[in-house]
Motif scaffolding. Structure first.
Motif, mmCIF file in Angstrom:
data_model
loop_
_atom_site.group_PDB
_atom_site.id
_atom_site.type_symbol
_atom_site.label_atom_id
_atom_site.label_comp_id
_atom_site.label_asym_id
_atom_site.label_seq_id
_atom_site.Cartn_x
_atom_site.Cartn_y
_atom_site.Cartn_z
ATOM 1 N N THR A 152 71.808 -11.633 29.753
ATOM 2 C CA THR A 152 70.197 -11.260 29.137
ATOM 3 C C THR A 152 69.772 -10.082 29.757
ATOM 4 N N GLU A 153 69.167 -9.005 28.612
ATOM 5 C CA GLU A 153 68.778 -7.784 29.237
ATOM 6 C C GLU A 153 67.478 -7.397 28.709
ATOM 7 N N ILE A 154 66.633 -6.899 29.447
ATOM 8 C CA ILE A 154 65.266 -6.418 29.109
ATOM 9 C C ILE A 154 65.450 -4.847 29.268
ATOM 10 N N ILE A 155 65.239 -4.043 28.114
ATOM 11 C CA ILE A 155 65.334 -2.423 28.265
ATOM 12 C C ILE A 155 63.883 -2.333 28.047
ATOM 13 N N VAL A 156 63.235 -1.311 29.037
ATOM 14 C CA VAL A 156 62.106 -0.755 29.028
ATOM 15 C C VAL A 156 62.242 0.701 28.473
#
Lengths: 399, 240
Positions: free
Chosen positions: B198-202
């Motif tokens: 799971t990845e969250i890219i800002v």
């Protein structure tokens, strides 16, 4: 967190800035070195005083050369160097005039004693037959001195327990010959163990007639005279009579009359004075050193704010960061302590023993090191705590 | 898909002297396992603040944050540090590698702070991961000896070393040229596709959002819009 890793990381950080690490150690190095040096001088003085008294009974009077006002100086410099010494003639004179008292001279000198192939370094004690009545010398085997041994300048000796063990082991020494400076001495007896006083081993001696000692060595004077009344004459009366007799012989009061308690009090005063000096000088230097470490650690925390932020972002707890910085300051002060000990010990050994006697004890080394480590912890806590409480978000933003 | 992040009305107010600055004014989001999400917005929009809260680097002023169903908005510093260590991986714009540690030592640093793990094992795993991003020969080098792209790969490997639940990437291409930036995006994309991370890219770069399943637009501390991306570009489509 793995403790070995923490240590590795701390060492790594210190290695990066070697010069700064060394400079922050300097205060602790100076503090610990001076602490070691001062204690060794303090113990040296105490040792020197104690070596001039044996474990005597409280009813024994001690007569030493030099005026009473200079007792401290006399004790510090060693009584043998005082200009107008006591002599064996004084002893014979006192014995003649005070037939009811036991009067015994004592002179000491370092000696190598040889038996067969083994040689030991010990102290020769020159005295007379009365020593067995005024001191706690007790014959274990063989016999004590007789007046014939003393008056006849006989080459006879009695071994202290340590000297006997070192030279003869389990063999009975009585009747054997030992050699001092290639002169043969017949062992006529051995003493019972007396234990130690302060740092001095009372059993590490070889006892011989004062006449023989004076004939064969450069010691011509008597370093101390012991006197003890055999009837119920009070000690102060005996002391007063000795004083008036010696005044007649010497013309001036160039000697002092004390008892053992006065010596022990003096030794205590000297030790207390040195302890006070030590505490003052040592603690000032160490506090300065500690402040130096705190200063460096605070600068280091500010400089490494971002590093702290990164460590926290990947899961370092406050305690992990705290330990890392505390380890660094403790390592600085601990290494400073070790270097300080090496320097202090070296300096103590380099001081000429005839000038100031020094005596290094394991206690002062352990205390020196422990104080250094404690300084690192004490002055390291504030910077380390500051580092550990940094907010990770702000720390990461720090440029 | 199972939900791993749920927030309810998160707010964050920073105190700046007398006045408070409201960086977040009530953010509610849901993120499921295996999702690749981008958070996009101009600077000062609150996207970094949101990432810090979601990454457990900071705690919200009000609102609730459930990570795997556990309310983490009220946890203390030690508990948050443990969560960051075990469940979260960070990739930063500035790489944030420790300059005096080798690549390998940087990568296993999160393991050092994890009392239960084995360092030898971690080193083997680090080598395997380095191999998968093609820089295994750099293991003994210092970060300064590496190019920007290589450093960011090291940072990605470090983020993965403790098998985290989520990887947060804060402007991961911000300090890289566009070609290297695309390579980094490709690595992140492959991790998501192949390993299900799971990845969250800002980011503030709209071109990155085309590779993500969900695009959250933030402005002035609010969610402006939340778009489910119907045409997710896959890793193969990223230009070499």
């Amino acid at each position: 967190m793995k403790i070995a890793r923490i240590i590795k990381m701390s060492l790594n950080s210190l290695k990066i800035n070697k010069m700064r690490t060394f400079l922050s150690m300097l205060g602790v190095i100076v503090g610990v070195a001076s602490l070691i040096l001062i204690t060794s001088v303090g113990y040296g003085a105490q040792y020197s005083i104690l070596s001039n008294i044996q474990s005597l009974g409280s009813d024994v009077i001690i007569i030493t050369p030099g005026q009473k006002t200079n007792l401290f100086k006399a004790a510090m410099s060693g009584t043998s160097t005082v200009l107008k010494p006591l002599t064996y003639e004084d002893v014979k004179y006192l014995k003649r005039k005070l037939p009811d008292a036991r009067i015994s001279p004592e002179s000491r000198i370092g000696t190598d004693v040889k038996y067969g192939n083994s040689t030991v370094s010990t102290t020769s004690v020159g005295t007379n037959a009365d020593i067995f009545l005024v001191s706690n010398y007790k014959i274990d085997s063989g016999r004590a001195f007789t007046d014939q041994d003393i008056n006849g300048y006989r080459n006879v000796c009695i071994l202290g327990a340590t000297t006997r063990d070192n030279l003869f082991g389990n063999v009975d020494p009585v009747g054997q010959n030992v050699k001092i400076n290639n002169i043969k001495y017949l062992v006529i007896g051995a003493l019972k163990p007396m234990g130690s006083m302060g740092m001095m081993n009372l059993d590490d001696i070889i006892v011989m007639p004062i006449t023989t000692l004076q004939a064969h060595t450069r010691v011509k004077s008597v370093q101390v005279i012991y006197a003890k009344a055999m009837d119920d004459m009070p000690m102060d009366v005996l002391g007063a009579r000795i004083k008036s007799l010696l005044l007649v012989r010497h013309g001036t009061e160039n000697f002092s009359i004390n008892n053992e308690q006065q010596y022990i009090d003096l030794a205590k005063t000297v030790t207390d004075t040195f302890t006070l000096m030590l505490t003052a000088i040592g603690s000032i230097a160490l506090i300065v050193g500690g402040i130096g470490i705190m200063n460096i650690m605070l600068a280091s925390v500010a400089e490494r704010t971002r590093e702290i932020g990164i460590r926290k972002a990947i899961g370092a707890r406050n305690i992990d960061v705290l330990l890392q910085f505390l380890m660094e300051s403790t390592f600085i002060s601990g290494s400073g302590g070790i270097i300080g000990i090496i320097i202090g010990v070296t300096l103590s050994l380099l001081v000429p023993q005839t000038f100031i006697p020094t005596h290094i004890t394991s206690t002062s080394i352990i205390i020196g090191f422990s104080i250094a480590v404690l300084i690192g912890i004490f002055f390291g806590v504030y910077p380390a705590r500051k580092a550990s409480l940094l907010n990770p978000v702000e720390a990461l933003r720090y440029e | 898909m199972n939900e791993i992040i749920r927030t309810e009305n998160l707010t964050k107010t920073y105190r700046l002297g007398e006045t408070g600055v409201k960086a977040l004014r009530g953010v509610s989001i849901n993120i499921s396992k295996g999702e690749l999400v981008s958070i996009i917005g101009p600077s000062g929009s609150g996207k970094s603040t949101l990432m810090h809260l979601l990454g457990c680097l900071d705690t919200p002023t009000s609102g609730k944050y459930f990570l795997e169903g556990e309310d983490v908005s009220k946890l203390n510093d030690i508990q948050l540090a443990n969560i960051r260590n075990k469940k979260i991986g960070f990739v930063f714009q500035m790489f944030n590698l420790l300059p005096h540690l080798t690549v390998l030592d940087n990568i296993i640093l999160p393991v050092v702070y994890n009392a239960k793990s084995n360092l030898r094992e971690a080193e083997r795993k680090a080598m395997k991961l380095l191999e998968s991003v093609g820089i295994e020969k750099r293991a003994k080098h210092l970060p300064a000896q590496l190019s920007g792209g290589e450093r960011q790969r090291v940072a990605i490997v470090r983020a993965l070393i403790n098998d985290p639940l989520i990887v947060f990437a804060d402007e991961p291409t911000g300090n890289l040229d566009s070609k290297t930036g695309l390579e980094i995006i490709k690595i992140l994309k492959e991790l998501n596709e192949e390993k299900g991370v799971t990845e969250i890219i800002v980011t503030h770069d709209p071109s990155i959002t085309q590779f993500t399943h969900k695009i959250i637009h933030i402005r002035d501390g609010f969610i402006e819009k939340e778009i489910e991306n119907g045409h997710v570009a896959n890793a193969e489509e990223i230009k070499k």
